[in-house]
Design an enzyme around this catalytic site. Structure first.
Site, PDB file in Angstrom:
ATOM      1  N   ASP A   1      32.873  -6.847   2.263  1.00  0.00           N
ATOM      2  CA  ASP A   1      31.612  -6.496   3.059  1.00  0.00           C
ATOM      3  C   ASP A   1      31.268  -7.640   4.082  1.00  0.00           C
ATOM      4  O   ASP A   1      31.782  -8.957   3.915  1.00  0.00           O
ATOM      5  CB  ASP A   1      30.608  -6.388   1.906  1.00  0.00           C
ATOM      6  CG  ASP A   1      29.245  -6.215   2.546  1.00  0.00           C
ATOM      7  OD1 ASP A   1      29.213  -5.557   3.497  1.00  0.00           O
ATOM      8  OD2 ASP A   1      28.350  -7.069   1.937  1.00  0.00           O
TER       9      ASP A   1
ATOM     10  N   ASP B   1      28.153  -8.210  -1.721  1.00  0.00           N
ATOM     11  CA  ASP B   1      26.931  -8.931  -2.394  1.00  0.00           C
ATOM     12  C   ASP B   1      26.063  -7.999  -3.034  1.00  0.00           C
ATOM     13  O   ASP B   1      25.094  -8.303  -3.612  1.00  0.00           O
ATOM     14  CB  ASP B   1      26.407  -9.732  -1.390  1.00  0.00           C
ATOM     15  CG  ASP B   1      25.719  -8.755  -0.473  1.00  0.00           C
ATOM     16  OD1 ASP B   1      26.241  -8.005   0.379  1.00  0.00           O
ATOM     17  OD2 ASP B   1      24.556  -9.229   0.220  1.00  0.00           O
TER      18      ASP B   1
ATOM     19  N   ASP C   1      27.680  -8.896   5.693  1.00  0.00           N
ATOM     20  CA  ASP C   1      26.648  -9.541   5.494  1.00  0.00           C
ATOM     21  C   ASP C   1      26.261  -9.699   3.954  1.00  0.00           C
ATOM     22  O   ASP C   1      26.500  -9.067   3.335  1.00  0.00           O
ATOM     23  CB  ASP C   1      25.393  -8.739   5.916  1.00  0.00           C
ATOM     24  CG  ASP C   1      24.222  -9.599   6.529  1.00  0.00           C
ATOM     25  OD1 ASP C   1      24.473 -10.718   6.555  1.00  0.00           O
ATOM     26  OD2 ASP C   1      23.355  -8.752   6.847  1.00  0.00           O
TER      27      ASP C   1
END
Ligand SMILES: [Mg+2]
Length: 267
Positions: A12, A207, A14
């Site tokens: 991922d 995240d 961001d």
């Protein structure tokens, strides 16, 4: 990179590689260490507004080399999905940003902002307004294919929490009177794209347990949770707690995660 039988690390962006416009310390070196150990690396973001070339340029600015074929987005997942549901060359109404226009064009569709269309794609864009909502809802009501890039309700930025694509999708779905098919993480079209374009096996690093963690389940891959983004011990608005039980990989950030990934996935 073409799809490989070697286990892939899918990152991922961001909250893993960068936070807004700031690189996450150690991420570039972590990608280098994975590649040096022979572990292929790909990227999968639910951000549909940035064209792939801009993502590639941002990665390069932060010291990470990536080819456009390694950069997957929810915009590309939406375009991939439409290739299986509407005719090549069809007009597709865009209620989304430049990344969706690019992905639809690359997939052989004609992106339009007005008039009849075989499909509607809704994603994040900052110039969304009443007129754009009206135009998109009218096409949805004709029975056109209705695709959302992703449903993330909000996302964190240096301006604080901003409305995400899911907020815009909710408006179009309400006015249009039906629900979309969703292309991005954690839904099936994005998983099919990652399997097809990156490889059948790997580890998903993210995240956000509710998107990246669920996406790992969809992929059939272990989830590696990093605490450099929205997942924190005491979550506030827009943040998420560490799930119980903890996922198979858990680390403060990508740099701290790499030794275990190399030990488990390296040759
Ligand atoms: Mg993230």
């Amino acid at each position: 990179m073409t799809a490989t039988d070697r286990p892939v690390v899918c990152l991922d962006l961001d909250g893993v590689v960068w936070r807004g416009d700031e690189p996450i310390p150690g991420a570039a070196d972590a990608v280098r260490r994975l590649r040096t150990a022979g572990v292929p690396v790909g990227f999968m973001s639910n951000n549909s507004s940035m064209p792939v070339a801009e993502v590639v340029a941002k990665l390069a600015r932060f010291g990470i080399e990536a080819g456009p074929e390694q950069v997957l987005t929810s915009a590309r997942a939406a375009a991939d999905l439409l290739t299986t549901t509407i005719a090549p060359g069809s007009r597709v109404h865009v209620c989304a940003g430049p990344g969706v226009v690019e992905a639809l064009g690359a997939a052989g569709f004609e992106p339009v902002r007005d008039g009849p269309a075989a499909a509607v794609v809704v994603g994040f864009h900052r110039d969304f307004d009443f007129a754009a909502l009206d135009r998109a809802a009218r096409v949805v009501r004709t029975g056109a294919a209705f695709v959302a890039t992703n449903l993330d309700p909000t996302y964190p930025s240096h301006e604080g929490l901003l409305p995400g694509a899911g907020s815009i999708v909710a408006a179009v779905a309400t006015a249009g009177g039906r629900s979309p098919e969703v292309a991005g993480k954690p839904f099936a079209p994005a998983a099919a794209m990652v399997h097809h374009r990156l490889g059948p096996t790997g580890v998903m690093v993210g995240d956000r347990p509710t998107t990246d963690g669920d996406f790992a389940v969809r992929l059939g891959w272990p989830f590696a949770l990093v605490l450099s983004g929205v997942c924190v011990p005491v979550p506030g608005p827009g943040e998420e707690p560490v799930p119980e039980p903890a996922p198979p990989y858990l680390a403060d950030d990508l740099a701290a995660l790499v030794p275990r990934l190399v030990a488990d996935l390296g040759p």
